[in-house]
Motif scaffolding. Sequence first.
Motif, PDB file in Angstrom:
ATOM      1  N   ARG A 100       0.836  -1.205   0.000  1.00  0.00           N
ATOM      2  CA  ARG A 100       0.000   0.000   0.000  1.00  0.00           C
ATOM      3  C   ARG A 100       0.867   1.250   0.000  1.00  0.00           C
ATOM      4  O   ARG A 100       0.559   2.234  -0.665  1.00  0.00           O
ATOM      5  CB  ARG A 100      -0.932   0.012   1.217  1.00  0.00           C
ATOM      6  N   GLN A 120       2.127   1.750  -3.455  1.00  0.00           N
ATOM      7  CA  GLN A 120       1.081   2.279  -4.330  1.00  0.00           C
ATOM      8  C   GLN A 120       0.832   3.757  -4.068  1.00  0.00           C
ATOM      9  O   GLN A 120       0.659   4.556  -4.997  1.00  0.00           O
ATOM     10  CB  GLN A 120      -0.216   1.491  -4.141  1.00  0.00           C
ATOM     11  N   PRO A 149       3.815  15.235 -10.491  1.00  0.00           N
ATOM     12  CA  PRO A 149       4.195  15.763 -11.811  1.00  0.00           C
ATOM     13  C   PRO A 149       3.045  16.442 -12.552  1.00  0.00           C
ATOM     14  O   PRO A 149       3.261  17.422 -13.256  1.00  0.00           O
ATOM     15  CB  PRO A 149       4.665  14.530 -12.588  1.00  0.00           C
ATOM     16  N   THR A 150       1.812  15.929 -12.370  1.00  0.00           N
ATOM     17  CA  THR A 150       0.679  16.560 -13.048  1.00  0.00           C
ATOM     18  C   THR A 150       0.520  18.003 -12.602  1.00  0.00           C
ATOM     19  O   THR A 150       0.365  18.917 -13.414  1.00  0.00           O
ATOM     20  CB  THR A 150      -0.612  15.783 -12.749  1.00  0.00           C
ATOM     21  N   VAL A 151       0.598  18.210 -11.293  1.00  0.00           N
ATOM     22  CA  VAL A 151       0.415  19.564 -10.767  1.00  0.00           C
ATOM     23  C   VAL A 151       1.596  20.457 -11.153  1.00  0.00           C
ATOM     24  O   VAL A 151       1.420  21.592 -11.608  1.00  0.00           O
ATOM     25  CB  VAL A 151       0.241  19.506  -9.231  1.00  0.00           C
ATOM     26  N   LEU A 206       3.697  20.138 -13.681  1.00  0.00           N
ATOM     27  CA  LEU A 206       3.687  20.434 -15.122  1.00  0.00           C
ATOM     28  C   LEU A 206       2.589  21.425 -15.484  1.00  0.00           C
ATOM     29  O   LEU A 206       2.790  22.298 -16.329  1.00  0.00           O
ATOM     30  CB  LEU A 206       3.512  19.145 -15.938  1.00  0.00           C
ATOM     31  N   ALA A 207       1.436  21.302 -14.808  1.00  0.00           N
ATOM     32  CA  ALA A 207       0.359  22.264 -15.079  1.00  0.00           C
ATOM     33  C   ALA A 207       0.828  23.671 -14.710  1.00  0.00           C
ATOM     34  O   ALA A 207       0.605  24.632 -15.450  1.00  0.00           O
ATOM     35  CB  ALA A 207      -0.899  21.891 -14.305  1.00  0.00           C
ATOM     36  N   LEU A 218       3.380  24.847 -17.306  1.00  0.00           N
ATOM     37  CA  LEU A 218       2.719  25.150 -18.578  1.00  0.00           C
ATOM     38  C   LEU A 218       2.009  26.491 -18.485  1.00  0.00           C
ATOM     39  O   LEU A 218       2.105  27.332 -19.385  1.00  0.00           O
ATOM     40  CB  LEU A 218       1.724  24.032 -18.914  1.00  0.00           C
ATOM     41  N   PHE A 219       1.328  26.700 -17.359  1.00  0.00           N
ATOM     42  CA  PHE A 219       0.608  27.958 -17.175  1.00  0.00           C
ATOM     43  C   PHE A 219       1.587  29.137 -17.186  1.00  0.00           C
ATOM     44  O   PHE A 219       1.367  30.147 -17.859  1.00  0.00           O
ATOM     45  CB  PHE A 219      -0.162  27.919 -15.849  1.00  0.00           C
ATOM     46  N   LEU A 240       2.965  29.666 -20.742  1.00  0.00           N
ATOM     47  CA  LEU A 240       1.952  30.203 -21.648  1.00  0.00           C
ATOM     48  C   LEU A 240       1.623  31.647 -21.311  1.00  0.00           C
ATOM     49  O   LEU A 240       1.371  32.462 -22.198  1.00  0.00           O
ATOM     50  CB  LEU A 240       0.670  29.363 -21.569  1.00  0.00           C
ATOM     51  N   SER A 241       1.665  31.961 -20.008  1.00  0.00           N
ATOM     52  CA  SER A 241       1.219  33.286 -19.598  1.00  0.00           C
ATOM     53  C   SER A 241       2.171  34.378 -20.088  1.00  0.00           C
ATOM     54  O   SER A 241       1.788  35.535 -20.170  1.00  0.00           O
ATOM     55  CB  SER A 241       1.074  33.358 -18.079  1.00  0.00           C
ATOM     56  N   MET A 262       3.460  34.365 -23.086  1.00  0.00           N
ATOM     57  CA  MET A 262       3.413  34.473 -24.560  1.00  0.00           C
ATOM     58  C   MET A 262       2.694  35.707 -25.081  1.00  0.00           C
ATOM     59  O   MET A 262       3.186  36.338 -26.022  1.00  0.00           O
ATOM     60  CB  MET A 262       2.827  33.197 -25.162  1.00  0.00           C
ATOM     61  N   PRO A 263       1.535  36.094 -24.532  1.00  0.00           N
ATOM     62  CA  PRO A 263       0.870  37.285 -25.079  1.00  0.00           C
ATOM     63  C   PRO A 263       1.778  38.513 -25.017  1.00  0.00           C
ATOM     64  O   PRO A 263       1.800  39.316 -25.946  1.00  0.00           O
ATOM     65  CB  PRO A 263      -0.360  37.457 -24.175  1.00  0.00           C
ATOM     66  N   ARG A 301       3.425  38.780 -37.407  1.00  0.00           N
ATOM     67  CA  ARG A 301       3.892  39.951 -36.672  1.00  0.00           C
ATOM     68  C   ARG A 301       4.414  39.550 -35.296  1.00  0.00           C
ATOM     69  O   ARG A 301       3.997  38.552 -34.710  1.00  0.00           O
ATOM     70  CB  ARG A 301       2.808  41.010 -36.533  1.00  0.00           C
TER      71      ARG A 301
END
Lengths: 327, 127
Positions: free
Chosen positions: A71, A74, A85-87, A89-90, A93-94, A97-98, A100-101, A180
């Motif tokens: 257990r 697991q 890793p999910t959190v 990487l999120a 990524l955020f 991406l933030s 880029m504008p 542009r």
Amino acid sequence: MWPGGPVLICAILVLAGCDGPQSVLAPGGEDAFVLANLFWFLLAGAVVLWCAMNGLMFYVTRINPRELSERGAQALILWGGIAFPTVVLAGLLFYALSIMPEQRAEGDGGLRVEVTGEQWWWRVAYWPEGADEPIISANEVRLPAGSRSEITLEADKVIHSFWVPSLGGKSDMIPGRTNRMSLAPTVPGLYRGQCAEYCGESHAKMAFTAEVLTPEDFAAWLDAEAGPAVPPDTALAREGRAAFFAEGCGACHAIRGTPAHGRVGPDLTHLASRATLAAGTLPMTGEALARWITAPESVKPGALMPGYDHLPPERIAAMAAYLEGLE
Amino acid sequence: MARPGVEDGPEDRSLWHMIFAPTVWAVHFAVCYAVQAIWCAKIGGDIATLRVVLVAITIVALAIISFFGFRAWQRWDYFHDRDYIHGGETDEDRREFLGHTGFMLACLSFVAVLYVAMPFLIIGSCI
Ligand SMILES: [Cu+2]
């Protein structure tokens, strides 16, 4: 030799390569600062993760080797291998991406520079605020420090990519499309740009100088750039000018204030005020000019300018003298 | 048997049910890109409305994935026997294997759809 020696030497060499006029890690503009920060932030995160993972590995194999319950194993996989890793990487990524504008923010300085990728050089047109005619140049982009300038990107026959690593990110130049971006340089100086999308034989030799000037210097330079070419002032240069027209160079090259109106090759009106010749490939000297005119292909494979090695060297030297005077 | 009185139905044997969630992820990906491309080329710069449309598509995709993830979770039937071993030859093993795999694929697809959607929420223009 101490075993860490070679590693240390490599590290020093690599770090030395991070400086200079074409480095993402030596930023000279707002956008490049943001990108450099992104790199350092990710690097720091990677170092922390690397140490944590290897520390854990060391701990469970050397310091406290014991069996984990099923257990427990697991739970470790679920939290450490999936949720964490999910959190992370999120979040990354955020963050990435933030920014880029901002990299495409609208210009606020009133200047638009239109750059067209050619094989293998850069057509450059400056559109100051309110202009209904551009100021044409080539193989060099000058920008004022302290404001954001619009950059519009086009391409002639194949895809290229416009990149000045010290000033900002890269953007593709695509035939039939206008892309542009914008650049907000902050530190005056001489930088180097490079085509970043393979475009044929001389792709690697398709570079340019990007010079950032103070707003006053920039305004003065743009005024001068808009003017016609200076007439030759020595006998040799006058001879060179005559040869330039006799050999038909004007069919491909424009020199404002003369009958040369060609648009196939780079504008030569103020050639000698550029820092480099043939899109960042040669220094701007009389010798290099003579070498280029004699045999462009020996400098840039596939160059789309014919060589003039059938002419006597004196004639070529005279043309070089004329072009060298085009400040 | 895991679920007393419940016979294995067709979806307990179906590979298709196992990969339903990743299929939704793929369709969501393609639809979002197509909608964005057509919107930018034909309708123009109304990014706010485009964003609402893409968020709506994303919510629908997440709902479908959650639904199929939940069905797979039921099929895995983990809390009944806390069973991770599905290598046997029984109907139960087959059902739990398909359920377990489908559930994990649904989790992956859920996260992937969120990641795919994130640029739409942040990028502010068509270029
Ligand atoms: Cu190229």
